[in-house]
Enzyme design. Structure first.
Site, PDB file in Angstrom:
ATOM      1  N   GLY A  60      -8.001 -13.358   0.796  1.00 10.28           N
ATOM      2  CA  GLY A  60      -6.915 -14.216   1.261  1.00 10.28           C
ATOM      3  C   GLY A  60      -5.673 -14.005   0.443  1.00 10.28           C
ATOM      4  O   GLY A  60      -5.710 -13.336  -0.594  1.00 10.28           O
ATOM      5  N   GLY A  62      -5.261 -16.599  12.067  1.00 12.77           N
ATOM      6  CA  GLY A  62      -4.210 -16.069  11.187  1.00 12.77           C
ATOM      7  C   GLY A  62      -4.704 -14.940  10.306  1.00 12.77           C
ATOM      8  O   GLY A  62      -4.019 -14.530   9.364  1.00 12.77           O
ATOM      9  N   VAL A  65      -5.358  -2.888  -2.422  1.00 11.18           N
ATOM     10  CA  VAL A  65      -6.585  -2.363  -1.810  1.00 11.18           C
ATOM     11  C   VAL A  65      -7.644  -3.441  -1.556  1.00 11.18           C
ATOM     12  O   VAL A  65      -8.106  -3.596  -0.433  1.00 11.18           O
ATOM     13  CB  VAL A  65      -7.177  -1.220  -2.666  1.00 11.18           C
ATOM     14  CG1 VAL A  65      -8.507  -0.740  -2.086  1.00 11.18           C
ATOM     15  CG2 VAL A  65      -6.202  -0.053  -2.718  1.00 11.18           C
ATOM     16  N   ASP A  86      -5.216   0.659   8.480  1.00 15.36           N
ATOM     17  CA  ASP A  86      -5.137  -0.072   7.209  1.00 15.36           C
ATOM     18  C   ASP A  86      -6.196   0.462   6.235  1.00 15.36           C
ATOM     19  O   ASP A  86      -5.910   0.718   5.059  1.00 15.36           O
ATOM     20  CB  ASP A  86      -5.352  -1.581   7.455  1.00 15.36           C
ATOM     21  CG  ASP A  86      -5.363  -2.363   6.148  1.00 15.36           C
ATOM     22  OD1 ASP A  86      -4.281  -2.644   5.611  1.00 15.36           O
ATOM     23  OD2 ASP A  86      -6.476  -2.671   5.651  1.00 15.36           O
ATOM     24  N   GLU A 121      -3.176  -9.593  12.597  1.00 14.38           N
ATOM     25  CA  GLU A 121      -1.785  -9.566  13.052  1.00 14.38           C
ATOM     26  C   GLU A 121      -1.752  -9.681  14.578  1.00 14.38           C
ATOM     27  O   GLU A 121      -2.755  -9.427  15.248  1.00 14.38           O
ATOM     28  CB  GLU A 121      -1.157  -8.214  12.680  1.00 14.38           C
ATOM     29  CG  GLU A 121      -1.340  -7.828  11.254  1.00 14.38           C
ATOM     30  CD  GLU A 121      -0.086  -8.051  10.438  1.00 14.38           C
ATOM     31  OE1 GLU A 121       0.999  -7.934  11.006  1.00 14.38           O
ATOM     32  OE2 GLU A 121      -0.226  -8.368   9.249  1.00 14.38           O
ATOM     33  N   LYS A 164       0.814  -1.214   0.000  1.00  8.18           N
ATOM     34  CA  LYS A 164       0.000   0.000   0.000  1.00  8.18           C
ATOM     35  C   LYS A 164       0.851   1.270   0.000  1.00  8.18           C
ATOM     36  O   LYS A 164       0.396   2.333  -0.416  1.00  8.18           O
ATOM     37  CB  LYS A 164      -0.900   0.031   1.256  1.00  8.18           C
ATOM     38  CG  LYS A 164      -1.936  -1.069   1.331  1.00  8.18           C
ATOM     39  CD  LYS A 164      -2.784  -0.961   2.598  1.00  8.18           C
ATOM     40  CE  LYS A 164      -2.023  -1.318   3.859  1.00  8.18           C
ATOM     41  NZ  LYS A 164      -1.573  -2.707   3.975  1.00  8.18           N
ATOM     42  N   GLU A 206      -3.119  -3.295  -7.982  1.00  7.55           N
ATOM     43  CA  GLU A 206      -4.484  -3.779  -7.722  1.00  7.55           C
ATOM     44  C   GLU A 206      -4.567  -4.537  -6.398  1.00  7.55           C
ATOM     45  O   GLU A 206      -5.580  -4.480  -5.702  1.00  7.55           O
ATOM     46  CB  GLU A 206      -4.929  -4.673  -8.887  1.00  7.55           C
ATOM     47  CG  GLU A 206      -6.409  -4.852  -9.018  1.00  7.55           C
ATOM     48  CD  GLU A 206      -7.136  -3.621  -9.554  1.00  7.55           C
ATOM     49  OE1 GLU A 206      -7.711  -2.896  -8.725  1.00  7.55           O
ATOM     50  OE2 GLU A 206      -7.154  -3.383 -10.770  1.00  7.55           O
ATOM     51  N   LYS A 214      -5.807   2.397   2.485  1.00 11.04           N
ATOM     52  CA  LYS A 214      -6.506   1.996   1.264  1.00 11.04           C
ATOM     53  C   LYS A 214      -7.409   3.123   0.753  1.00 11.04           C
ATOM     54  O   LYS A 214      -7.540   3.334  -0.464  1.00 11.04           O
ATOM     55  CB  LYS A 214      -7.315   0.729   1.539  1.00 11.04           C
ATOM     56  CG  LYS A 214      -6.399  -0.468   1.779  1.00 11.04           C
ATOM     57  CD  LYS A 214      -7.124  -1.649   2.371  1.00 11.04           C
ATOM     58  CE  LYS A 214      -6.195  -2.861   2.439  1.00 11.04           C
ATOM     59  NZ  LYS A 214      -6.762  -3.974   3.224  1.00 11.04           N
TER      60      LYS A 214
END
Ligand SMILES: NC(=O)c1ccc[n+]([C@@H]2O[C@H](COP(=O)([O-])OP(=O)(O)OC[C@H]3O[C@@H](n4cnc5c(N)ncnc54)[C@H](OP(=O)(O)O)[C@@H]3O)[C@@H](O)[C@H]2O)c1
Length: 350
Positions: free
Chosen positions: A332, A217, A163, A231, A220, A136, A160, A235
Site C-alpha cells: 500500500g 482503488g 519495486v 509494471d 488504475e 521505477k 527501494e 520491476k
C-alpha cells in the site's frame, strides 16, 4: 552523514506518494538520526515552490497550495523541477557546510523511456544531491549510467520503494550480504495482478477481478499496464540491473501477461494444491542476463505459491547462502512512503 547534519529535501512530484512521505516524515521526525526540512517542491500543473529556510510541507500535504509555499524573498517561483534543483543547490552552497541536499523524486513512471524521472535524477546527481525515489523509471531505464554518475558525484541513488513497496531488497543485498553474489531471482512483484489471480481462484473472471481491483482503488482505470505485465517487467529490469549487474530496460524483459491465463485451469491448479502466479524472474547464464515475466503454475510447496492477494515476495538464488526468501503480507501507499523514509535514513550510514 554526521548526526548533527541537517538534510534539506527537495520534492520533485507532490502527488499521493510524496504527500504520504511528508506525513510519515513528520510523524517519525523524533526517531530520525538527523534534522530535516523541505526547501522545495515541484509539480507539473500546480506550480513550484522554493524556500531556503524551509516550507510548511505538512500543510502542503493537507492541501495548502504549492505556490503559496514559495518564499518571495528568494525571487519568483522556479519554472520547473530543473530550475528548482539548480536554485536549491545554489542556496545550499551559499549556506555552507553542515547541510546535505536530498532529492525525493516521485513523478509519474515514464513507460516509454523513464522520463521525466531519468532526467530529474541525472540533474540531481550532477548537482551533488543524493536521490531517493519510488519512481521505477530511472533504475529501469538508466541504471548503469545513473549508478556511475552517482559514484562520480559522491552521491547516493536509492529506490527501494520502486519495486516491492518497502520490502528491503536492495538494502538487504547491499548492506547485509557483503561478498555474496546473486545468481538469479524469482518473485511476485505486482499487487494488482496477484490480487486478480487470487480473485480468479475464488471464481471471478479476469474482467470481474480487474473491476473489483479498480473499485477498491488498487488497479488504475487503465489496468493494462499491470494486466499485460509491463509494471512487473519494469520491476524485473530494475532487479536484474541492480542484483545481476545487467544493463536492460523493461523492453528487454520477455513478457506474457494475464490475458493468457485460463481461469478454469487456474482454479483446477488451486484445487490440486498448486497456484498460478505472475512470476518475475531473471538469471545469468553464459555471461548474459535473461529476464521474463509470465504466468507460471507453481507447486504448493513453492513459497511464492503461498503469496495471495496483496502479498509480495522475492526469492534470491545466491552463491554462498543458497536461496534467500523475503516476503510481505500486504502492500500500500504507506509502505511506499516508508521505503522513501528508510532510504533517507540509509543515507546516514557510511
Ligand atoms: N501510488 C503508489 O502506491 C506507488 C507505489 C510504488 C511506486 N509508485 C511510484 O511513485 C511515483 C509517484 O506516484 P504517485 O502515486 O504519487 O503519483 P501522482 O499522485 O500521480 O503524483 C505525481 C506528481 O508528479 C508531478 N509531476 C508530473 N510530471 C512532473 C514533472 N515533469 N515535473 C515535476 N513534477 C511532475 C505531478 O504534478 P501535478 O500535481 O501538477 O499533477 C504530481 O504532483 C510514481 O513514479 C509511481 O509509479 C507509486
Amino acid at each position: 552523514m554526521p548526526a548533527t547534519e541537517r538534510v534539506d529535501l527537495v520534492l520533485l512530484g507532490f502527488g499521493g506518494v510524496a504527500k504520504r512521505f511528508v506525513e510519515l516524515l513528520e510523524a517519525r521526525r523524533a526517531r530520525l538520526p538527523f534534522a530535516t526540512r523541505v526547501i522545495g517542491v515541484a509539480t507539473a500543473r500546480h506550480g513550484c515552490a522554493l524556500s531556503p529556510a524551509g516550507l510548511d510541507a505538512p500543510a502542503a500535504a493537507r492541501g495548502k497550495a504549492v505556490a503559496a509555499c514559495h518564499d518571495a524573498a528568494c525571487g519568483r517561483p522556479p519554472r520547473d523541477a530543473f530550475e528548482l534543483l539548480a536554485r536549491a543547490a545554489a542556496a545550499g552552497a551559499e549556506a555552507g557546510a553542515g547541510r546535505r541536499l536530498v532529492v525525493v523524486e516521485n513523478t509519474p513512471y515514464g513507460a516509454a523511456d523513464g522520463r521525466p524521472g531519468v532526467d530529474h535524477v541525472r540533474a540531481a546527481l550532477d548537482a551533488g544531491a543524493d536521490v531517493v525515489t519510488a519512481n521505477k523509471g530511472p533504475a529501469a531505464f538508466a541504471w548503469p549510467e545513473l549508478r556511475d554518475r552517482a559514484a562520480a558525484a559522491g552521491a547516493r541513488f536509492r529506490f527501494e520503494g520502486a519495486v516491492l513497496d518497502g520490502l528491503p531488497v536492495f538494502s538487504l543485498v547491499r548492506d547485509t550480504l557483503p561478498g555474496v553474489a546473486v545468481r538469479a531471482f524469482r518473485g511476485i512483484v505486482n499487487t494488482t495482478t496477484n490480487h486478480v489471480l487470487s480473485a480468479i481462484d475464488r471464481g471471478r473472471t479476469l474482467d470481474e477481478a480487474v473491476a473489483e481491483m479498480q473499485a477498491a482503488g488498487i488497479a488504475e482505470a487503465d489496468a493494462s499496464h499491470d494486466v499485460d505485465g509491463w509494471d512487473a517487467a519494469a520491476k524485473t529490469a530494475i532487479l536484474a540491473n541492480v542484483l545481476l549487474d545487467a544493463d536492460m530496460t523493461p523492453h528487454d524483459v520477455s513478457r506474457t501477461g494475464l490475458r493468457t491465463v485460463d481461469p478454469a485451469a487456474a482454479r483446477a491448479a488451486r484445487a490440486a494444491g498448486r497456484a498460478v502466479k505472475l512470476v518475475a524472474s531473471a538469471g545469468r547464464r553464459n555471461g548474459s542476463v535473461t529476464a521474463a515475466v509470465r504466468p507460471v503454475e507453481l507447486p504448493g510447496h513453492d513459497p511464492l505459491a503461498r503469496l495471495d492477494d496483496t502479498a509480495k515476495g522475492l526469492s534470491l538464488d545466491t552463491d554462498l547462502l543458497g536461496t534467500i526468501q523475503i516476503t510481505k503480507s500486504a502492500s500500500g501507499p504507506d509502505h511506499t512512503a516508508y521505503a522513501l523514509l528508510a532510504d533517507l535514513v540509509s543515507l546516514h550510514r557510511p
